[in-house]
Design an enzyme around this catalytic site. Structure first.
Site, PDB file in Angstrom:
ATOM      1  N   GLU A   1       4.741   6.027   6.408  1.00  0.00           N
ATOM      2  CA  GLU A   1       4.030   6.061   5.133  1.00  0.00           C
ATOM      3  C   GLU A   1       3.259   7.357   4.884  1.00  0.00           C
ATOM      4  OE1 GLU A   1       1.755   2.531   4.610  1.00  0.00           O
ATOM      5  OE2 GLU A   1       3.439   1.211   4.955  1.00  0.00           O
TER       6      GLU A   1
ATOM      7  N   GLU B   1       8.944  -2.498   7.100  1.00  0.00           N
ATOM      8  CA  GLU B   1       7.796  -3.400   7.268  1.00  0.00           C
ATOM      9  C   GLU B   1       7.710  -4.285   6.038  1.00  0.00           C
ATOM     10  OE1 GLU B   1       3.943  -1.549   7.842  1.00  0.00           O
ATOM     11  OE2 GLU B   1       4.750  -0.176   9.343  1.00  0.00           O
TER      12      GLU B   1
END
Ligand code: BGC
Length: 477
Positions: free
Chosen positions: A169, A381
């Protein structure tokens, strides 16, 4: 519930990250990280916990791998702590062999119980020394040090790991508040309003440098990075203003990283908005290294936001350079379906940022595939924190994470439909998380795990969601 099968070879994984589960922060030669420092600052972590112990997975990884295998999980996506390998982070500084040996044993053990090890090189825990020396990701020096670290890891684990990620991220890393993770620690001379963009620039070059080394070294397997959620869908699907707002939102969010990786350059709209003094431009060589630097598309796809154009005459959402932090250019309509609890009349004190919107997943994946097409996609995720779990006192209540279970089942059903009906090349999903853990600045209260952890005894117990995941995999395999 769709009666459909998971594709052959589908990876049914769980995910964790080093800082959040390992504990043992000062053990076996590890250097301090930004988060070790930040968690000691009064008030930084909401519940005043540190991750010094958390799940102690550093020592209990065998139990955790075996417990995941026992419920039919086929992969564990975890991160390596850079500061365990190079305690000072810097290329040429001492290597900590104990750290390297630890991850080597961990990888071997996972393989021995039939769990594929999926490695992320960096999940937010910057060696503290790098921030003190030169401001971490705000300095181009990080590129050299990161690539050096990446090469050490590639050499050490080549042949045993098939799926690799450089960064988790990127936009969170480059967000001034969460990523650095503190303004006050930005090196002198770094302007905090441009810091995010310098970070994005350096991080992308570090990613490209690591991928180039990976390919030149002939390392086996595939490499990418984990994109994050910063994408939305139009509030009114027939509104061209809302579509334009989505475009803008995606370009300044996910696109800030995905576009350079796909095309070699920043999204046009971002270049048009931000002058070079804010957003460094890539050289030809950097562009060439960036373009095509992901072997597949990975997305941490937790939730979907609705994006609505600002009303006429409102200019606060113009992404202009007066916005000092990460730009938020559009009106985001909150969609609080997380627990469906009491229409927002009561709130969960341990609640994280998350809005769970599994019913919008197909739309979201279609949009991703349209913008950044790939032959293979992983949901690297997804998950949610069970509302009010930290307030429950009885074990039978704690283990009955019914909201999370519903989320997972709806989500995975939608994922199956996305594969079969929409042609999305989804080849794996990774539930966040394998186990309750330290949720960054929220501390130990939010409960994202499919397993409960007793933080006194460290005993692990499967929750209802773990059994549901297990059943889902069996039913659809
Ligand atoms: C991050 C995890 C975090 C989870 C829940 C993800 O975006 O990668 O580290 O725990 O969100 O907030």
């Amino acid at each position: 519930f769709p009666n459909l099968s998971l594709p052959e070879g589908f990876i049914f994984g769980v995910a964790t990250s080093a800082y959040q589960v390992e504990g043992a922060t000062k053990m076996e030669g590890k250097g301090p990280t930004t988060w070790d420092w930040a968690s000691r600052q009064p008030g930084f972590i909401l519940d005043n916990t540190t991750a010094d112990v958390t799940d102690l997975q550093y020592y209990l990884y065998k139990e955790d791998a075996a417990r995941a295998a026992a419920i039919g999980i086929t992969a564990h996506s975890f991160s390596i702590s850079w500061a365990r390998i190079y305690p000072f982070g810097v290329a040429g500084s001492p290597l900590n062999q104990q750290g390297l040996d630890h991850y080597s044993d961990l990888i071997d053990y996972h393989l021995s119980v039939g769990i594929e090890p999926v490695v992320t090189l960096f999940h937010w825990d910057t060696p503290l020394a790098l921030v003190a020396y030169y401001g971490g990701f705000t300095s181009p020096q990080i590129v050299y040090d990161f690539v050096n670290y990446a090469i050490t890891i590639f050499q050490s684990f080549n042949g045993r790991v098939k799926t690799w990620y450089t960064f988790n991220e990127p936009s969170v890393i480059c967000d001034l508040i969460t990523g650095f993770p503190f303004n006050s620690f930005i090196a002198p001379g770094v302007n905090s309003s441009t810091g995010s963009y310098q970070c994005a620039f350096n991080l992308l070059n570090a990613h490209a440098g690591a991928v180039k080394a990976f390919r030149e070294m002939g390392i086996s397997g595939e490499i990418s990075y984990k994109n994050d959620d910063v994408i939305g869908i139009p509030w009114r699907s027939n509104s061209s203003e809302d579509m334009a707002a989505v475009e803008r939102h995606a370009s300044f969010g996910l696109g800030l990283f995905a576009d350079p990786v796909y095309t070699g350059d920043w999204p046009q709209i971002v270049k048009d908005t931000l002058p070079e003094s804010y957003l460094p431009r890539f050289t030809d060589q950097q562009m060439a290294d960036l373009k095509g630097s992901a072997d597949f598309f990975a997305i941490d796809a937790y939730s979907t936001l609705y994006i609505k154009a600002p009303p006429d005459g409102v200019t606060t959402c113009q992404n202009n350079i007066s916005d000092p932090a990460w730009p938020s250019c559009n009106v985001v309509v909150p969609y609080d379906s997380k627990a469906g609890w009491a229409a927002g009349l009561i709130s969960d004190p341990a609640s994280s940022w998350l809005e769970a919107t599994p019913q919008l997943l197909r739309e979201y994946l279609k949009q991703l595939q349209e913008r950044w097409p790939s032959n293979k996609m992983y949901i690297s995720e997804f998950g949610m924190d069970e509302p009010f779990e930290s307030l429950r006192t009885e074990m039978y209540q704690i283990l009955n994470d019914v909201t999370t279970t519903n989320y997972y089942m709806t989500y995975l059903g939608e994922a199956l439909l996305a594969i079969h009906e929409d042609g999305i090349p989804l080849m794996g999903t990774f539930s966040w998380s394998m186990i309750d853990n330290a949720e960054w600045s929220h501390g130990l209260e939010p409960k994202f795990g499919i397993q409960h952890v007793n933080y006194t005894t460290l005993e692990r117990t499967y929750k209802r969601s773990a059994y549901a995941l297990c059943k889902h995999r069996t039913r659809h395999s």
